[in-house]
Design an enzyme around this catalytic site. Structure first.
Site, short mmCIF file in Angstrom:
data_model
loop_
_atom_site.label_atom_id
_atom_site.label_comp_id
_atom_site.label_asym_id
_atom_site.label_seq_id
_atom_site.Cartn_x
_atom_site.Cartn_y
_atom_site.Cartn_z
N ASP A 167 -3.64 2.32 -5.37
CA ASP A 167 -2.33 2.29 -4.68
C ASP A 167 -2.13 1.04 -3.82
OD1 ASP A 167 -3.82 2.78 -2.32
OD2 ASP A 167 -2.21 4.05 -1.52
N GLU A 168 -2.86 -0.02 -4.13
CA GLU A 168 -2.82 -1.17 -3.23
C GLU A 168 -2.93 -2.48 -4.02
OE1 GLU A 168 -6.20 -0.89 -0.63
OE2 GLU A 168 -5.87 -2.91 0.14
N ASP A 218 0.87 -1.18 0.00
CA ASP A 218 0.00 0.00 0.00
C ASP A 218 0.90 1.23 0.00
OD1 ASP A 218 -3.17 0.74 1.23
OD2 ASP A 218 -1.62 2.26 0.98
#
Ligand code: TTP
Ligand code: MG
Length: 445
Positions: free
Chosen positions: A132-133, A22
């Site tokens: 973003d993960e 993350d």
């Protein structure tokens, strides 16, 4: 098939290595990429902070801005109160000030794509969860083996390597968690943000979770946390020790899930984002073996399992493949393509066993079976009818490996290295595959 074997019954599971990435204050980190002067400053990315605007929210706040109580989803007016804009603050203002930037999603997507490309280079299976993960199954690329007198695992070095690749090639910070299952890996990546690396080896999951507040568990929001507290359950340890019947009475089926998560039980597989391009199942030997019978037995069980999964998802396949992992992390794949899609468990077994013959004298650490070139849905059923009249022996079976110039192989090789992706691509063994596999053994510092 004899019809008495339960698909998958003979396939045992090894300890998986799941890595969760993350990115740290992602939008803010992207803004710092193109405006390095913002490094180390309280930075807010959001909407509605310009003069005359009144509505808007904080998309993210840099960790420096978080020290002033700012965070995602707050009203921008609240943020401006706590942290006035630097450009607006007069000379007589002596409190903290912040820098504000508008959301530029297109740019963040470009940065995210660079990060994801690195992730795909480092894992067999990547599940992208958001901008973003992502979850990575890196079981075949690294190991839980302890090094440095038991202080660290090889997997920790692999996690550090991935973080460094992202930092060097893209220039944004990431936090990484590594654990034997998805939910523990996610909690681990959040554990030491920003720039964190937290490793929870098998056997330490329950102890890791025990002291955490219940709302740190995946799927526990503020409302559930409040209800749990009303039941005198504050920590994951207390939840793990609670009476499961009481949890089910209170939360229904979700109660059972919460109980399992708190105990560190989570056998969800990391599946690639979107509709699967292939279905596969793999299984490791306790110790590497060259024994033909043991290998055949495993392939047979894996083939039955994969064929059953394909049937349950109403998927037909045109390509049947195997994966053979030899010590330490050397990944070989072989595949055969049929002239049209089928749903025939016996054929999966037969083709997989034939492909295995090449590895007759090879010591093998792990085996896998995969069906790919999938076709879903009703249209395929019509095709199936067409095939039912065809004699199996008439079907041309081509071996991808003997035809290195097929489209899929060209595509794979032309990718500049992404040729080992067992899940997404047709794979052929090559020197590069071998090198890549082995490079994940060592230490990365
Ligand atoms: P997150 O990963 O939740 O947050 P983050 O990356 O900013 O910070 P952290 O270091 O805690 O991971 O979300 C990723 C991006 O998604 C974030 O940078 C901005 C965007 N986002 C919103 O636009 N609104 C929101 O409410 C949240 C939570 C995130
Ligand atoms: Mg983030």
């Amino acid at each position: 098939m004899d019809g008495t074997r339960l698909p998958g019954a003979a396939v045992e599971r090894e300890d998986r290595i799941i890595l969760h990435v993350d990115m740290d204050c992602f939008y803010a980190s992207c803004e710092r990429l193109r405006e390095p002067a913002l490094e180390g400053e309280p930075l807010v990315v959001g909407m509605g902070y310009e003069a005359g605007q009144t509505h808007g929210a904080v998309a993210t706040a840099s960790y420096e801005a978080r020290e002033h109580g700012l965070k995602s989803a707050q009203a921008i007016s609240y943020a401006l109160e706590r942290l006035p804009r630097a450009v607006d603050a007069g000379d007589d203002h002596d409190g903290p000030v912040g820098y504000y930037r508008p959301v530029d999603l297109d740019f963040y997507k470009q940065v995210a794509a660079e990060v994801k490309a690195i992730l795909h280079e480092h894992a067999e299976v990547v599940r992208e969860v958001s901008i973003d993960e992502a979850y990575l199954d890196v079981t075949d690329r690294t190991s839980w083996k302890a090094i440095d007198g038991g202080e660290r695992t090889i997997a920790e070095g692999y996690g550090r390597h991935i973080k460094q690749q992202i930092a060097r090639q893209v220039g944004v910070p990431a936090s990484v968690g590594i654990a034997p299952n998805m939910s523990a890996a996610k909690i681990a990546s959040d554990f030491d943000k920003p720039d964190g690396l937290t490793v929870v080896p098998p056997g330490e999951v329950t102890a890791f979770l025990e002291p955490l507040a219940v709302d740190e568990l995946h799927g526990v929001g503020p409302v559930t946390a409040r209800e749990l507290r009303a039941m005198d359950i504050e920590t994951a340890g207390e939840l793990a020790a609670a009476d499961p019947t009481a949890l089910v009475t209170r939360f229904g089926q979700r109660g059972r899930e919460l109980y399992a998560r708190a105990r560190g039980d989570d056998d969800r597989e990391v599946t690639p984002t979107g509709r699967p391009k292939s279905l596969s199942r793999e299984s490791a030997f306790t110790e590497a073996t060259a024994e033909t019978e043991a290998k055949q037995k495993k392939i047979t069980a894996l083939a039955a399992d994969v064929a059953a999964r394909a049937r349950s998802r109403e998927a037909m396949y045109r390509t049947i493949g195997i994966k053979v992992v030899t010590p330490p992390f050397d990944i070989n794949t072989r595949a055969s393509s049929l002239s049209g899609p089928v749903d025939e468990p016996e054929l999966v077994e037969r083709v997989a066993l034939e492909l295995l013959e090449e590895f007759d004298d090879t010591r093998v650490r792990k085996l896998g079976v995969r069906v790919s070139n999938l076709v879903f849905g009703e249209q395929d059923q019509a095709r199936l009818d067409g095939f039912e009249t065809t004699d199996l022996s008439d079907r041309s079976v081509t071996n991808d490996q003997q035809e290195p110039s097929t489209d899929t192989n060209i595509k794979s090789l032309g990718h500049g290295g992404r040729i080992t992706d067992w899940t997404d691509d047709e794979s052929v063994e090559s020197a590069e595959t071998r090198r890549r596999g082995q490079s994940s053994l060592g230490e990365f510092d």
